[in-house]
Design an enzyme around this catalytic site. Structure first.
Site, PDB file in Angstrom:
ATOM      1  N   GLU A  35     -12.878 -25.514   4.222  1.00 14.28           N
ATOM      2  CA  GLU A  35     -14.019 -25.765   5.106  1.00 14.28           C
ATOM      3  C   GLU A  35     -15.203 -26.184   4.253  1.00 14.28           C
ATOM      4  O   GLU A  35     -15.591 -25.468   3.328  1.00 14.28           O
ATOM      5  CB  GLU A  35     -14.334 -24.517   5.932  1.00 14.28           C
ATOM      6  CG  GLU A  35     -15.583 -24.612   6.778  1.00 14.28           C
ATOM      7  CD  GLU A  35     -15.598 -25.817   7.740  1.00 14.28           C
ATOM      8  OE1 GLU A  35     -14.639 -25.995   8.495  1.00 14.28           O
ATOM      9  OE2 GLU A  35     -16.592 -26.583   7.697  1.00 14.28           O
ATOM     10  N   THR A  42     -17.283 -26.697  14.980  1.00 12.99           N
ATOM     11  CA  THR A  42     -18.267 -27.155  15.964  1.00 12.99           C
ATOM     12  C   THR A  42     -18.527 -26.107  17.035  1.00 12.99           C
ATOM     13  O   THR A  42     -19.676 -25.804  17.358  1.00 12.99           O
ATOM     14  CB  THR A  42     -17.773 -28.462  16.629  1.00 12.99           C
ATOM     15  OG1 THR A  42     -17.625 -29.449  15.612  1.00 12.99           O
ATOM     16  CG2 THR A  42     -18.756 -28.962  17.672  1.00 12.99           C
ATOM     17  N   CYS A  43     -17.471 -25.538  17.591  1.00 16.02           N
ATOM     18  CA  CYS A  43     -17.635 -24.618  18.722  1.00 16.02           C
ATOM     19  C   CYS A  43     -18.569 -23.468  18.367  1.00 16.02           C
ATOM     20  O   CYS A  43     -19.522 -23.184  19.086  1.00 16.02           O
ATOM     21  CB  CYS A  43     -16.269 -24.095  19.169  1.00 16.02           C
ATOM     22  SG  CYS A  43     -16.403 -22.792  20.398  1.00 16.02           S
ATOM     23  N   CYS A  48     -20.294 -25.180  21.482  1.00 13.71           N
ATOM     24  CA  CYS A  48     -20.181 -24.320  22.672  1.00 13.71           C
ATOM     25  C   CYS A  48     -20.990 -23.031  22.598  1.00 13.71           C
ATOM     26  O   CYS A  48     -21.710 -22.685  23.527  1.00 13.71           O
ATOM     27  CB  CYS A  48     -18.719 -23.921  22.902  1.00 13.71           C
ATOM     28  SG  CYS A  48     -17.518 -25.176  22.516  1.00 13.71           S
ATOM     29  N   LYS A  51     -24.845 -23.429  22.089  1.00 14.83           N
ATOM     30  CA  LYS A  51     -25.288 -24.119  23.320  1.00 14.83           C
ATOM     31  C   LYS A  51     -25.369 -23.132  24.483  1.00 14.83           C
ATOM     32  O   LYS A  51     -26.337 -23.104  25.224  1.00 14.83           O
ATOM     33  CB  LYS A  51     -24.314 -25.259  23.624  1.00 14.83           C
ATOM     34  CG  LYS A  51     -24.587 -26.101  24.840  1.00 14.83           C
ATOM     35  CD  LYS A  51     -23.973 -25.583  26.121  1.00 14.83           C
ATOM     36  CE  LYS A  51     -22.533 -25.220  26.113  1.00 14.83           C
ATOM     37  NZ  LYS A  51     -21.591 -26.323  26.123  1.00 14.83           N
ATOM     38  N   LYS A  52     -24.336 -22.278  24.600  1.00 14.45           N
ATOM     39  CA  LYS A  52     -24.347 -21.320  25.724  1.00 14.45           C
ATOM     40  C   LYS A  52     -25.495 -20.332  25.566  1.00 14.45           C
ATOM     41  O   LYS A  52     -26.123 -19.945  26.554  1.00 14.45           O
ATOM     42  CB  LYS A  52     -22.991 -20.600  25.770  1.00 14.45           C
ATOM     43  CG  LYS A  52     -22.787 -19.669  26.966  1.00 14.45           C
ATOM     44  CD  LYS A  52     -22.134 -20.327  28.153  1.00 14.45           C
ATOM     45  CE  LYS A  52     -22.118 -19.432  29.391  1.00 14.45           C
ATOM     46  NZ  LYS A  52     -20.885 -18.720  29.621  1.00 14.45           N
ATOM     47  N   TYR A 180     -21.355 -34.626  29.046  1.00 12.03           N
ATOM     48  CA  TYR A 180     -21.519 -33.170  28.949  1.00 12.03           C
ATOM     49  C   TYR A 180     -22.803 -32.789  28.201  1.00 12.03           C
ATOM     50  O   TYR A 180     -23.617 -32.014  28.680  1.00 12.03           O
ATOM     51  CB  TYR A 180     -20.381 -32.576  28.115  1.00 12.03           C
ATOM     52  CG  TYR A 180     -19.050 -32.386  28.771  1.00 12.03           C
ATOM     53  CD1 TYR A 180     -18.665 -31.141  29.238  1.00 12.03           C
ATOM     54  CD2 TYR A 180     -18.128 -33.421  28.864  1.00 12.03           C
ATOM     55  CE1 TYR A 180     -17.408 -30.930  29.787  1.00 12.03           C
ATOM     56  CE2 TYR A 180     -16.871 -33.237  29.416  1.00 12.03           C
ATOM     57  CZ  TYR A 180     -16.516 -31.982  29.874  1.00 12.03           C
ATOM     58  OH  TYR A 180     -15.275 -31.771  30.415  1.00 12.03           O
ATOM     59  N   VAL A 183     -26.347 -33.765  29.824  1.00 15.47           N
ATOM     60  CA  VAL A 183     -26.807 -32.996  30.990  1.00 15.47           C
ATOM     61  C   VAL A 183     -27.001 -31.520  30.629  1.00 15.47           C
ATOM     62  O   VAL A 183     -27.890 -30.864  31.166  1.00 15.47           O
ATOM     63  CB  VAL A 183     -25.899 -33.141  32.234  1.00 15.47           C
ATOM     64  CG1 VAL A 183     -25.879 -34.569  32.730  1.00 15.47           C
ATOM     65  CG2 VAL A 183     -24.506 -32.658  32.003  1.00 15.47           C
ATOM     66  N   GLU A 184     -26.201 -31.022  29.686  1.00 17.57           N
ATOM     67  CA  GLU A 184     -26.391 -29.618  29.299  1.00 17.57           C
ATOM     68  C   GLU A 184     -27.742 -29.430  28.599  1.00 17.57           C
ATOM     69  O   GLU A 184     -28.493 -28.503  28.897  1.00 17.57           O
ATOM     70  CB  GLU A 184     -25.243 -29.169  28.383  1.00 17.57           C
ATOM     71  CG  GLU A 184     -23.922 -29.055  29.141  1.00 17.57           C
ATOM     72  CD  GLU A 184     -22.744 -28.545  28.305  1.00 17.57           C
ATOM     73  OE1 GLU A 184     -21.761 -28.127  28.902  1.00 17.57           O
ATOM     74  OE2 GLU A 184     -22.820 -28.578  27.063  1.00 17.57           O
ATOM     75  N   GLY A 264     -22.012 -39.490  22.779  1.00 15.84           N
ATOM     76  CA  GLY A 264     -20.611 -39.334  22.430  1.00 15.84           C
ATOM     77  C   GLY A 264     -20.396 -38.821  21.017  1.00 15.84           C
ATOM     78  O   GLY A 264     -21.332 -38.732  20.215  1.00 15.84           O
ATOM     79  N   ASP A 305     -10.336 -32.361  18.054  1.00 14.31           N
ATOM     80  CA  ASP A 305     -11.152 -33.554  18.348  1.00 14.31           C
ATOM     81  C   ASP A 305     -10.848 -34.731  17.431  1.00 14.31           C
ATOM     82  O   ASP A 305     -11.123 -35.879  17.795  1.00 14.31           O
ATOM     83  CB  ASP A 305     -12.646 -33.217  18.222  1.00 14.31           C
ATOM     84  CG  ASP A 305     -13.136 -32.294  19.328  1.00 14.31           C
ATOM     85  OD1 ASP A 305     -12.296 -31.823  20.129  1.00 14.31           O
ATOM     86  OD2 ASP A 305     -14.346 -32.029  19.382  1.00 14.31           O
ATOM     87  N   HIS A 439     -16.114 -10.766  50.295  1.00 14.00           N
ATOM     88  CA  HIS A 439     -17.362 -11.009  51.024  1.00 14.00           C
ATOM     89  C   HIS A 439     -18.447 -10.012  50.609  1.00 14.00           C
ATOM     90  O   HIS A 439     -18.139  -8.850  50.381  1.00 14.00           O
ATOM     91  CB  HIS A 439     -17.080 -10.868  52.522  1.00 14.00           C
ATOM     92  CG  HIS A 439     -18.250 -11.202  53.369  1.00 14.00           C
ATOM     93  ND1 HIS A 439     -18.706 -12.491  53.540  1.00 14.00           N
ATOM     94  CD2 HIS A 439     -19.080 -10.403  54.087  1.00 14.00           C
ATOM     95  CE1 HIS A 439     -19.771 -12.466  54.342  1.00 14.00           C
ATOM     96  NE2 HIS A 439     -20.017 -11.212  54.671  1.00 14.00           N
ATOM     97  N   GLU A 444     -15.836 -17.120  48.225  1.00 17.29           N
ATOM     98  CA  GLU A 444     -15.017 -16.962  49.432  1.00 17.29           C
ATOM     99  C   GLU A 444     -14.885 -18.280  50.196  1.00 17.29           C
ATOM    100  O   GLU A 444     -13.936 -18.480  50.946  1.00 17.29           O
ATOM    101  CB  GLU A 444     -15.560 -15.854  50.333  1.00 17.29           C
ATOM    102  CG  GLU A 444     -16.885 -16.152  50.980  1.00 17.29           C
ATOM    103  CD  GLU A 444     -17.392 -14.989  51.835  1.00 17.29           C
ATOM    104  OE1 GLU A 444     -16.650 -14.570  52.743  1.00 17.29           O
ATOM    105  OE2 GLU A 444     -18.505 -14.499  51.591  1.00 17.29           O
TER     106      GLU A 444
END
Ligand code: NDP
Length: 461
Positions: A35, A42-43, A48, A51-52, A180, A183-184, A264, A305, A439, A444
């Protein structure tokens, strides 16, 4: 027989590479992984996970608005970008450490450095005067953001990689792209109070998604204050004393503090030495692989990827598992790319699995039944908000199997994971309907959709 240093050498310690390396080492093989940056890929490091965290930080502003409707007050509520950045970086470092520790526990040797192929069995670790041989090699180097060099002034634009480390929160941002990441990040910055403009060259954001989803989301993000400009691109970016001026094809000139291109990502194959090892690229610049992830070299495989098949973390992990089963357990497996659920962490988010209505109309010879509902979530009842949820089921008319499920609204990524089980299992609309509702929930609606709708989205998806 030739003796190699390792049974398997993995290049790239991201989600896919780490999984394949650990499984293979746990199976008793001698494995190393290289590495060049930070373990996690990346994740974990610049995708990910951070970002989250940014999405969750950003969503708080909306939660506060809802809370006020319920009688709470938060006078003087403030967001401190440096505090957030520090907390995020501590957590990312912790996760990266866990990844590295897990590699160690499995018995994988971690090589810090950039590995370059010298031939099909040899890698050199750049700058370390170290050469390592392996019987088998797995390339899992992922992708890198891409910006169009043809735009004058593009050097002033950042990508998602820098967005994770901005020294200060800008007052104004313009994001180019409609996928993705665009917009994120538009949702993230708008939620954090940044004046946000999204510019996309096509007729609507999220090309490839269901058309009702695209239209619904575009409307919802505008309600959250994002200015969306469609059918338009940059002509240039000009740096001035007060900021960056985005000159657009439609004649507009919009000044912002930051310009981000989310146009991209491309496979990260640069200077990897692929030619020396006999590994060929396809026409799009991704490593050419067969369905078992084998490259054009007999002892070299590639996953994730860098192969540009379906660029999602869980897919790279599954490709890593399939590689391990095929190559080291004599159990040929290839990943099944059908009905993979995915989420866009826009605000509101999108959850989707299976075919869009447009795809289903092409795939289902007997036609499709479409069920759509749009409603205001109960949670917003006291806020005066006119935000709406969209839920859509696409059903093959002949078999009555639900072939697509699309949701735009709060918690849709959580819902779609479960809906994906039913879509993947090929359950029929009647079986969905036989499932009793929970409910009161939004989900539902998925088991109580009764009215077939006349087709609403015939445009190319
Ligand atoms: P995408 O491929 O999703 O979107 C790229 C966007 O840039 C498209 O809207 C595209 O337009 C536009 N574009 C491309 N070239 C140009 C150009 N020259 N000028 C202007 N616009 C251009 O890429 P992202 O960078 O958003 O994300 C990369 C991948 O990472 C995703 O496809 C996804 O696989 C993965 N990802 C997944 C996430 C998740 O699961 N939540 C989150 C983030 C990334 P057009 O549509 O017209 O081609």
């Amino acid at each position: 027989m030739t003796q190699y240093d390792y049974d398997l050498f993995v290049i790239g310690a991201g989600s896919g590479g780490v999984r394949a390396a650990r499984l293979t080492a746990l199976g008793g093989k001698k494995v190393a992984i290289a590495e060049e940056y930070r373990v996690g890929g990346t994740c974990v490091i610049r995708g990910c996970v951070p970002k989250k965290f940014m999405v969750m930080a950003s969503e708080v502003s909306h939660a506060l608005e809802i809370a006020e409707g319920y009688g709470w007050s938060f006078e003087g509520a403030k967001f401190a970008w440096p505090t957030f950045l520090q907390a995020k970086d501590v957590e990312i470092a912790r996760l990266s450490g866990i990844y590295a520790a897990n590699l160690g526990k499995a018995g994988v040797d971690l090589v810090h450095g950039r590995a370059v192929l010298k031939d099909a069995h040899t890698v050199e670790i750049v700058g370390k005067n170290q050469t390592i041989t392996a019987e088998k090699i797995l390339i899992a180097t992922g992708g890198r953001p891409w910006k169009p060099d043809s735009v004058p002034g593009i050097e002033h634009a950042i990508t998602s990689e820098e967005a994770f480390h901005l020294p200060e929160l800008p007052k104004r941002i313009l994001i180019a792209g409609g996928g993705y990441i665009a917009v994120e990040f538009a949702g993230i910055f708008a939620g954090l109070g940044v004046e946000t403009t999204l510019i996309y060259r096509g007729p609507n954001i999220l090309r490839g998604f269901d058309d009702d989803v695209r239209a619904h989301l575009a409307g919802e993000i505008e309600k959250r204050g994002i200015k969306v400009i469609l059918g338009c691109q940059h002509t240039s970016i000009e740096k001035t004393e007060t900021g960056l001026i985005n000159h657009l094809e439609n004649g507009m000139a919009i000044e912002t503090d930051v310009v981000m291109f989310a146009t991209g990502r491309v496979p990260y194959v640069q200077d990897l030495g692929l030619e020396a090892a006999g590994v060929e690229l396809n026409d799009d610049g991704a490593i050419k692989v067969n369905r078992f992830s084998k490259t054009t070299a007999d002892n070299i495989w590639a996953i994730g990827d860098v192969t540009d098949r379906m660029n999602l973390t869980p897919v790279a992990i599954r490709e890593g598992v399939a590689f391990h089963e095929t190559v080291f357990k004599d159990n040929p497996q290839s990943f099944d790319y059908e009905a993979v659920a995915t989420a866009v962490f826009s605000q509101p988010p999108v959850g989707t699995v299976g075919l869009t209505e447009h795809e289903a109309r092409q795939a289902c010879s007997g036609g499709v039944d479409v069920y759509v509902t749009r409603f205001r979530p109960m949670k917003y009842a006291f806020t005066g908000s006119d935000e709406r949820v969209l839920m859509k089921l696409v059903v093959d008319a002949d078999s009555q199997r639900v072939v697509g499920c699309h949701i735009v609204g709060p918690d849709s990524p959580e819902m779609i994971q479960l809906a994906a089980i039913a879509v993947k299992a090929g359950l029929t609309k009647a079986q969905w309907d036989a499932t009793c509702a929970v409910h009161p929930t939004m989900a539902e609606e998925l088991v109580t959709l009764k009215e077939k709708q006349a087709p609403t989205s015939m445009a190319a998806g």
